[in-house]
Each structure stands twice: as structure tokens, then as C-alpha cells.
Design an enzyme around this catalytic site. Structure first.
Site, PDB file in Angstrom:
ATOM      1  N   SER A   1      -0.014  -6.723  -0.419  1.00  0.00           N
ATOM      2  CA  SER A   1      -0.801  -6.225  -1.548  1.00  0.00           C
ATOM      3  C   SER A   1      -1.722  -7.310  -2.085  1.00  0.00           C
ATOM      4  CB  SER A   1       0.143  -5.762  -2.665  1.00  0.00           C
ATOM      5  OG  SER A   1      -0.554  -5.542  -3.871  1.00  0.00           O
TER       6      SER A   1
ATOM      7  N   TYR B   1       6.650  -6.995  -8.590  1.00  0.00           N
ATOM      8  CA  TYR B   1       6.068  -6.311  -7.441  1.00  0.00           C
ATOM      9  C   TYR B   1       5.331  -7.294  -6.541  1.00  0.00           C
ATOM     10  CZ  TYR B   1       2.820  -3.449  -4.740  1.00  0.00           C
ATOM     11  OH  TYR B   1       2.091  -2.893  -3.717  1.00  0.00           O
TER      12      TYR B   1
END
Length: 354
Positions: free
Chosen positions: A140, A165
Site C-alpha cells: 500500500s 495498517y
């Protein structure tokens, strides 16, 4: 340009997170373009967002009537992962299963450890014990944290995540590197930048804004509208994934006779960050054009500029030089075109046309 060294024709491919936004689009693309391919999908079908959207995606895949097998389970279930590898023997693995979202990781950290850490470990272990030509996995843009240097390059140091995350995604890259080094597993990580499009994730800004505006609620625009995002249309993401699947990093030994890790990481982003206020303006215009909202909708009374929130970053901006050099590809779908497609899908799916 690299040469393709992995043929997809006639192969068995495992796609984790197959009912997800990117996963389902990837599976459809593989069935449409690749001869005699067999795809095994696994997805836990959590209720993080509307499960009906996930079911709809699966129906679209099943309608293609190809060599498709779907397993409803979590990659955090090691037995389920091992069974898939033992029975179906996938030669290419695309790991897209993950608990996504920066904000949700603040309130529900357990979900991230289970799926993103334990789940990915299970995939790596299965790849270790079964012959796999290429492991491709989702990372990501969140791994860049609050890096000041833009555009973000895969050569940049990314040791300061600002959310759990992001930390799990950086951990995936580290784990993949270790397994590539220890067991000579070719692996490629993909840092996705703000993916959007029809039948996307309702927790993403464009989808959430649309829901709230339709309900007459106020949308919050963080950092007083000074955020910039590298919005990347889902078809561009899938194009990049399909190309990268076909080139596994080369196996080779170093001067010490030990394997040099067959490991790569690429950015897949639009290389053109958009200001959040401009994004909202384009979205509202396309929602009116698609008749999701009335032509006289009062947007100003439904917008609130608020401070930056915890775990968020002011800008995401992808340096896609390596992707262009190695694969001759750069995402290029204009934001208006992508939001138009989303708005038209939304009108049809939710029956909002006036």
C-alpha cells in the site's frame, strides 16, 4: 523492458481476497484474456462493508462460467490455505486478501493482525512448501507514512508508519523479502495508490461521500481540503497486476553462492495527485450527470472542512518510473472518466436515477 518468464495460459492461479474490489476485477480480467486458466478464489466475506456488493462481484465471476472455484474462508486459517495448495497446486499466487483501511485499524487492530500478518504468513509458508512460480502481493501507499519527499519512490526509506495498517503492509514486504532470501521464492509487492471505480469499497471517500450526499448528510473534508491523493482507477491497477504476474524476479546467486532474493516492489499509482476539493467538485458534477443527485443540489451546505485525522497523511504521490521502465505501463485513466463510470454504476446498482 523485462521479458515475460511466467506464462498464465493453462495455469492454476490462486487469488486471495477474490470477492474484494481489486480481486474480483482481476479474476474477471484473467478469465476474459487468458486461455484455459483455472482460478481458485478465497475470501472470508467479512461484514467490514456491505456483503451484498461482494456477493454481486462473485455472481459476475460465476456468470463467466469458466474454471472457477471459490472457497469462503480466511487466509488466517492455516488449514484452509494448506488445503488449497495441496489440492489445487497453484503455480501463481496473487495475495490481495487484507483488512484494509487506515481509520478502522485504530478501532479494530485485531482484524489487521489476523488477516494482514498471520494470513500473509500462512501464504508464505504454503508457497515455501509447494512449488510456486511467482507470488504477487498487495502492499500500500500507506507505507510511505508522512514522508516529505514526493513523488514517493520505492527507493525511499519507509520505516516510520503512521498507522497500524501501514505497519502491517510494510511488514508484508519484510516477510516476503525474508522468504525470498531463505527459500528462493520469487515475490513482487505492489504499493497501490487510492484505488477507485465501480463496485468499489464503500469505506473509500468517493463512495462514502456519495452515500452521505444522497442521504442529505454533511461530508467532512479533512485537512481543510488541502489533502492530495493519487487516485488510481481499478482497471489500471488490474492491468499492472496482470503484467507483473507474468514476470517473476529472476533467481540468481551472489558471490557467496547463496541466493540473491528474487524480490521486487513497484508503485502502481496515477502519478498525478488531485486536490481533495477538486476531487469533490468533479464527483458532484458526475453524480448530477448520472442523476444520482438533483441538478439543484446545494453542495455548499453539505460540506464541512475539518482538521487532519489521526493516521492520515496530507499527500500520496506515486513515482511510477520503475513500472514504466520494466513493463511499459503507466496508469492514465483521468479522474473525471473514472468517477463518471462509478457514478453511472452507482445509479444503476442503487436505482437512484431520478
Amino acid at each position: 523492458m523485462v521479458e515475460y518468464n511466467v506464462s498464465l495460459e493453462g495455469k492454476t492461479v490462486l487469488v486471495t481476497g477474490a470477492a474484494g474490489f481489486i480481486g474480483s476485477n482481476l479474476v474477471k480480467r484473467l478469465f476474459q484474456d487468458v486461455k484455459e486458466i483455472k482460478v481458485i478464489g478465497i475470501d472470508s466475506m467479512t461484514d467490514y462493508y456491505d456483503v451484498n456488493i461482494k456477493k454481486e462481484r462473485l455472481l459476475e465471476i460465476e456468470a463467466l462460467n469458466r474454471n472457477w472455484i471459490f472457497v469462503e474462508d480466511s487466509i488466517a486459517n492455516r488449514d484452509a490455505v494448506e488445503n488449497i495448495f495441496t489440492i489445487y497446486k497453484p503455480s501463481i499466487v496473487v495475495n490481495l486478501a487484507a483488512q484494509a483501511g487506515v481509520r478502522y485499524s485504530i478501532t479494530n487492530p485485531d482484524a489487521y493482525i489476523q488477516s494482514n500478518m498471520i494470513g500473509f504468513y500462512n501464504i508464505l509458508e504454503a508457497c515455501r512448501h509447494h512449488e510456486v512460480e511467482h507470488l504477487v502481493y498487495a502492499s500500500s501507499s500507506s507505507v510511505y507514512g508522512s514522508n516529505k519527499k514526493v513523488p514517493y519512490s520505492t527507493e525511499d526509506k519507509v520505516d516510520n508508519p503512521v498507522s497500524l495498517y501501514a505497519a502491517t503492509k510494510k511488514s508484508n514486504e519484510l516477510m516476503a523479502h525474508a522468504y525470498s532470501k531463505l527459500y528462493n521464492i520469487p515475490s513482487t509487492g505492489l504499493r497501490f495508490f487510492t484505488v477507485y471505480g465501480p463496485a468499489g469499497r464503500p469505506d473509500m471517500a468517493y463512495f462514502g461521500f456519495t452515500n452521505k450526499l444522497r442521504e442529505g448528510k454533511t461530508i467532512q473534508i479533512f485537512n481543510y481540503g488541502h489533502c492530495k491523493r493519487d487516485f488510481t482507477y481499478v482497471d489500471d491497477i488490474v492491468e499492472g497486476v496482470v503484467r507483473i504476474m507474468q514476470h517473476a524476479p529472476e533467481k540468481q546467486n551472489g558471490e557467496d553462492g547463496l541466493p540473491i532474493p528474487p524480490y521486487k516492489v513497484y508503485n502502481i499509482g496515477n502519478n498525478s495527485p488531485e486536490n481533495l476539493l477538486d476531487f469533490v467538485t468533479i464527483l458532484q458534477e458526475e453524480l448530477i450527470a448520472a442523476k444520482v443527485l438533483p441538478i439543484d443540489y446545494d453542495f455548499e451546505s453539505h460540506k464541512e472542512l475539518v482538521p487532519m485525522q489521526s493516521g492520515d497523511v496530507p499527500v500520496t504521490y506515486a513515482d511510477t518510473t520503475a513500472l514504466e521502465q520494466d513493463f511499459g505501463f503507466k496508469p492514465s485513466t483521468p479522474l473525471r472518466e473514472g468517477l463518471r463510470t462509478f457514478s453511472q454504476w452507482y445509479a444503476k446498482y442503487y436505482g437512484t436515477e431520478e
